[in-house]
Design a protein around this motif. Structure first.
Motif, PDB file in Angstrom:
ATOM      1  N   GLN A   1       0.834  -1.208   0.000  1.00  0.00           N
ATOM      2  CA  GLN A   1       0.000   0.000   0.000  1.00  0.00           C
ATOM      3  C   GLN A   1       0.867   1.255   0.000  1.00  0.00           C
ATOM      4  N   GLU A   2       1.968   1.226   0.743  1.00  0.00           N
ATOM      5  CA  GLU A   2       2.836   2.392   0.856  1.00  0.00           C
ATOM      6  C   GLU A   2       3.667   2.624  -0.401  1.00  0.00           C
ATOM      7  N   HIS A   3       4.138   1.539  -1.028  1.00  0.00           N
ATOM      8  CA  HIS A   3       5.067   1.668  -2.150  1.00  0.00           C
ATOM      9  C   HIS A   3       4.397   1.502  -3.516  1.00  0.00           C
ATOM     10  N   GLY A   4       3.384   0.650  -3.579  1.00  0.00           N
ATOM     11  CA  GLY A   4       2.694   0.445  -4.849  1.00  0.00           C
ATOM     12  C   GLY A   4       3.361  -0.552  -5.769  1.00  0.00           C
ATOM     13  N   TRP A   5       4.361  -1.276  -5.281  1.00  0.00           N
ATOM     14  CA  TRP A   5       5.035  -2.287  -6.101  1.00  0.00           C
ATOM     15  C   TRP A   5       5.499  -3.456  -5.239  1.00  0.00           C
ATOM     16  N   VAL A   6       5.825  -4.553  -5.929  1.00  0.00           N
ATOM     17  CA  VAL A   6       6.345  -5.753  -5.275  1.00  0.00           C
ATOM     18  C   VAL A   6       7.860  -5.785  -5.490  1.00  0.00           C
ATOM     19  N   PRO A   7       8.670  -6.093  -4.467  1.00  0.00           N
ATOM     20  CA  PRO A   7      10.113  -6.177  -4.658  1.00  0.00           C
ATOM     21  C   PRO A   7      10.504  -7.134  -5.784  1.00  0.00           C
ATOM     22  N   ILE A   8      11.460  -6.697  -6.579  1.00  0.00           N
ATOM     23  CA  ILE A   8      11.960  -7.471  -7.719  1.00  0.00           C
ATOM     24  C   ILE A   8      13.200  -8.254  -7.291  1.00  0.00           C
ATOM     25  N   ASN A   9      13.273  -9.507  -7.687  1.00  0.00           N
ATOM     26  CA  ASN A   9      14.473 -10.307  -7.427  1.00  0.00           C
ATOM     27  C   ASN A   9      15.315 -10.529  -8.678  1.00  0.00           C
ATOM     28  N   HIS A  10      14.687 -10.922  -9.789  1.00  0.00           N
ATOM     29  CA  HIS A  10      15.460 -11.302 -10.970  1.00  0.00           C
ATOM     30  C   HIS A  10      14.987 -10.575 -12.228  1.00  0.00           C
ATOM     31  N   LEU A  11      15.960 -10.149 -13.037  1.00  0.00           N
ATOM     32  CA  LEU A  11      15.718  -9.625 -14.378  1.00  0.00           C
ATOM     33  C   LEU A  11      16.362 -10.562 -15.393  1.00  0.00           C
ATOM     34  N   ALA A  12      16.094 -10.317 -16.667  1.00  0.00           N
ATOM     35  CA  ALA A  12      16.785 -11.018 -17.747  1.00  0.00           C
ATOM     36  C   ALA A  12      17.963 -10.166 -18.209  1.00  0.00           C
ATOM     37  N   VAL A  13      19.079 -10.814 -18.552  1.00  0.00           N
ATOM     38  CA  VAL A  13      20.251 -10.116 -19.093  1.00  0.00           C
ATOM     39  C   VAL A  13      20.776 -10.886 -20.296  1.00  0.00           C
ATOM     40  N   VAL A  14      21.567 -10.181 -21.125  1.00  0.00           N
ATOM     41  CA  VAL A  14      22.254 -10.802 -22.256  1.00  0.00           C
ATOM     42  C   VAL A  14      23.709 -10.384 -22.222  1.00  0.00           C
ATOM     43  N   ARG A  15      24.538 -11.131 -22.917  1.00  0.00           N
ATOM     44  CA  ARG A  15      25.942 -10.736 -23.043  1.00  0.00           C
ATOM     45  C   ARG A  15      26.033  -9.440 -23.852  1.00  0.00           C
ATOM     46  N   ARG A  16      26.887  -8.527 -23.440  1.00  0.00           N
ATOM     47  CA  ARG A  16      27.010  -7.236 -24.120  1.00  0.00           C
ATOM     48  C   ARG A  16      27.454  -7.426 -25.570  1.00  0.00           C
ATOM     49  N   GLU A  17      28.302  -8.406 -25.822  1.00  0.00           N
ATOM     50  CA  GLU A  17      28.775  -8.651 -27.186  1.00  0.00           C
ATOM     51  C   GLU A  17      27.616  -8.924 -28.142  1.00  0.00           C
ATOM     52  N   LEU A  18      26.610  -9.648 -27.667  1.00  0.00           N
ATOM     53  CA  LEU A  18      25.444  -9.914 -28.512  1.00  0.00           C
ATOM     54  C   LEU A  18      24.669  -8.638 -28.787  1.00  0.00           C
ATOM     55  N   ALA A  19      24.491  -7.822 -27.754  1.00  0.00           N
ATOM     56  CA  ALA A  19      23.748  -6.571 -27.931  1.00  0.00           C
ATOM     57  C   ALA A  19      24.457  -5.644 -28.911  1.00  0.00           C
ATOM     58  N   GLU A  20      25.785  -5.650 -28.874  1.00  0.00           N
ATOM     59  CA  GLU A  20      26.563  -4.799 -29.774  1.00  0.00           C
ATOM     60  C   GLU A  20      26.544  -5.331 -31.204  1.00  0.00           C
ATOM     61  N   ALA A  21      26.742  -6.652 -31.350  1.00  0.00           N
ATOM     62  CA  ALA A  21      26.899  -7.235 -32.686  1.00  0.00           C
ATOM     63  C   ALA A  21      25.582  -7.690 -33.306  1.00  0.00           C
ATOM     64  N   HIS A  22      24.619  -8.057 -32.494  1.00  0.00           N
ATOM     65  CA  HIS A  22      23.362  -8.606 -33.009  1.00  0.00           C
ATOM     66  C   HIS A  22      22.162  -7.966 -32.313  1.00  0.00           C
ATOM     67  N   PRO A  23      22.010  -6.662 -32.415  1.00  0.00           N
ATOM     68  CA  PRO A  23      20.890  -6.006 -31.718  1.00  0.00           C
ATOM     69  C   PRO A  23      19.525  -6.510 -32.173  1.00  0.00           C
ATOM     70  N   ASP A  24      19.392  -6.872 -33.459  1.00  0.00           N
ATOM     71  CA  ASP A  24      18.100  -7.383 -33.930  1.00  0.00           C
ATOM     72  C   ASP A  24      17.755  -8.703 -33.250  1.00  0.00           C
ATOM     73  N   GLY A  25      18.768  -9.548 -33.047  1.00  0.00           N
ATOM     74  CA  GLY A  25      18.527 -10.817 -32.369  1.00  0.00           C
ATOM     75  C   GLY A  25      18.130 -10.624 -30.918  1.00  0.00           C
ATOM     76  N   VAL A  26      18.822  -9.716 -30.233  1.00  0.00           N
ATOM     77  CA  VAL A  26      18.481  -9.428 -28.841  1.00  0.00           C
ATOM     78  C   VAL A  26      17.083  -8.818 -28.765  1.00  0.00           C
ATOM     79  N   ARG A  27      16.761  -7.962 -29.733  1.00  0.00           N
ATOM     80  CA  ARG A  27      15.422  -7.370 -29.770  1.00  0.00           C
ATOM     81  C   ARG A  27      14.365  -8.465 -29.947  1.00  0.00           C
ATOM     82  N   ALA A  28      14.673  -9.473 -30.759  1.00  0.00           N
ATOM     83  CA  ALA A  28      13.739 -10.584 -30.961  1.00  0.00           C
ATOM     84  C   ALA A  28      13.560 -11.387 -29.678  1.00  0.00           C
TER      85      ALA A  28
END
Length: 299
Positions: A201-228
């Motif tokens: 009620q005070e914060h309006g959100w649930v604590p987050i534990n895990h996100l998704a990540v990718v290797r930076r090399e993929l994001a740099e070299a294959h942004p379309d793939g990471v976007r997919a």
């Protein structure tokens, strides 16, 4: 012939459509690697880029960003929960209160574990018990090898529950599901349900534990793939919504996109991480997604 991208994601309702092929990442061949428990994937990911796409705890992510490890966070929340039930005592232990814990020894798997981060933050904000007021006894070090631990952290090769039952710890931090399977463990906060409702009620959100990540090399070299991959994770979450009861914690916390709610949640977690010496330098929620916006962007 393309080389498959290796993916380490826990089997949730919202990842299952992607893992079973109901949802497809267009133009990308994904090879799913089962890691159980999923936290065993975190160190290989941040130390040597062990996977192309990986679930990652946010405390580990904060330390990885501080150490400039080559990972890019996607705004996809894979796991989260309230943690007022995540600290337990033994058989009532004379009915200790949070204020009684100052000067005592508490157990947690790792000081940089995200569940511990949220528990310590809650104890500090609500009860005035700072992380530095107790000794933290751990069985593991940080996933980011270069990360330093505070001086009030110790390591043990014994099981934390054994130390608790022997009276060598006053409380242990572990997920509610794990605690429920250990007879004799009782919540430190007997009114934990009311406390977590109040927190929401005070914060309006649930604590987050895990996100998704990718290797930076993929994001740099294959942004379309990471976007997919990012689109496919969105679609997988949406496909699972009919299977997740409305109003549950999971329904409230699982989300995607850089939203005000996501940024507010992460800003609180970052504050806790600084206060608890999990990280030592300034970090903002916007910086967490800077590489995502630079290389990938919203589809």
């Amino acid at each position: 012939m393309t080389i498959p991208w290796t993916v380490a994601l826990r089997d949730y309702e919202h990842t299952r459509p992607l893992k079973d092929g109901t949802v497809v990442a267009e133009g990308v061949d994904l090879e799913f690697v089962e890691v159980e428990p999923i936290h065993r994937a975190f160190a290989p990911m941040v130390r040597e880029g062990g996977y192309d796409v990986c679930e990652l705890a946010i405390a580990t992510l904060f330390q990885a960003i501080e150490a400039d490890r080559p990972v890019v966070a996607l705004p996809v929340v894979l796991h989260g929960n309230f943690h007022h039930r995540s600290i337990s005592i033994w058989n009532g232990e004379g009915r200790l209160s949070p204020e009684d814990l100052a000067g005592r020894r508490l157990g947690v798997r790792a000081h940089s574990q995200t569940t511990g981060l949220w528990v310590r933050g809650m104890l500090a904000d609500t009860y005035g018990l700072r992380s530095q007021d107790v000794t933290w006894v751990t069985t593991e070090g940080p996933h980011v090898a270069s990360a330093d631990e505070p001086v009030n952290v110790e390591r043990t090769d014994r099981k934390l529950v054994d130390l608790l039952t022997a009276g060598e710890l006053s409380a242990v931090v572990m997920g509610a599901r794990s605690a429920d399977h250990v007879p004799g463990l009782e919540p430190l906060l007997p009114d934990w349900k009311a406390r977590q409702d109040q927190y929401h009620q005070e914060h309006g959100w649930v604590p987050i534990n895990h996100l998704a990540v990718v290797r930076r090399e993929l994001a740099e070299a294959h942004p379309d793939g990471v976007r997919a991959v990012y689109r496919a994770l969105q679609q997988s979450i949406d496909a699972a919504r009919p299977e997740v009861p409305t109003g549950t914690t999971r329904e409230m916390v699982i989300q995607y996109g850089v939203t005000d709610s996501l940024l507010a949640t992460l800003e609180t977690a970052i504050r806790y991480a600084r206060e608890q010496e999990i990280i030592r330098t300034d970090l903002s929620a916007e910086k967490i997604f800077a590489d995502f916006e630079k290389y990938v962007g919203e589809p």
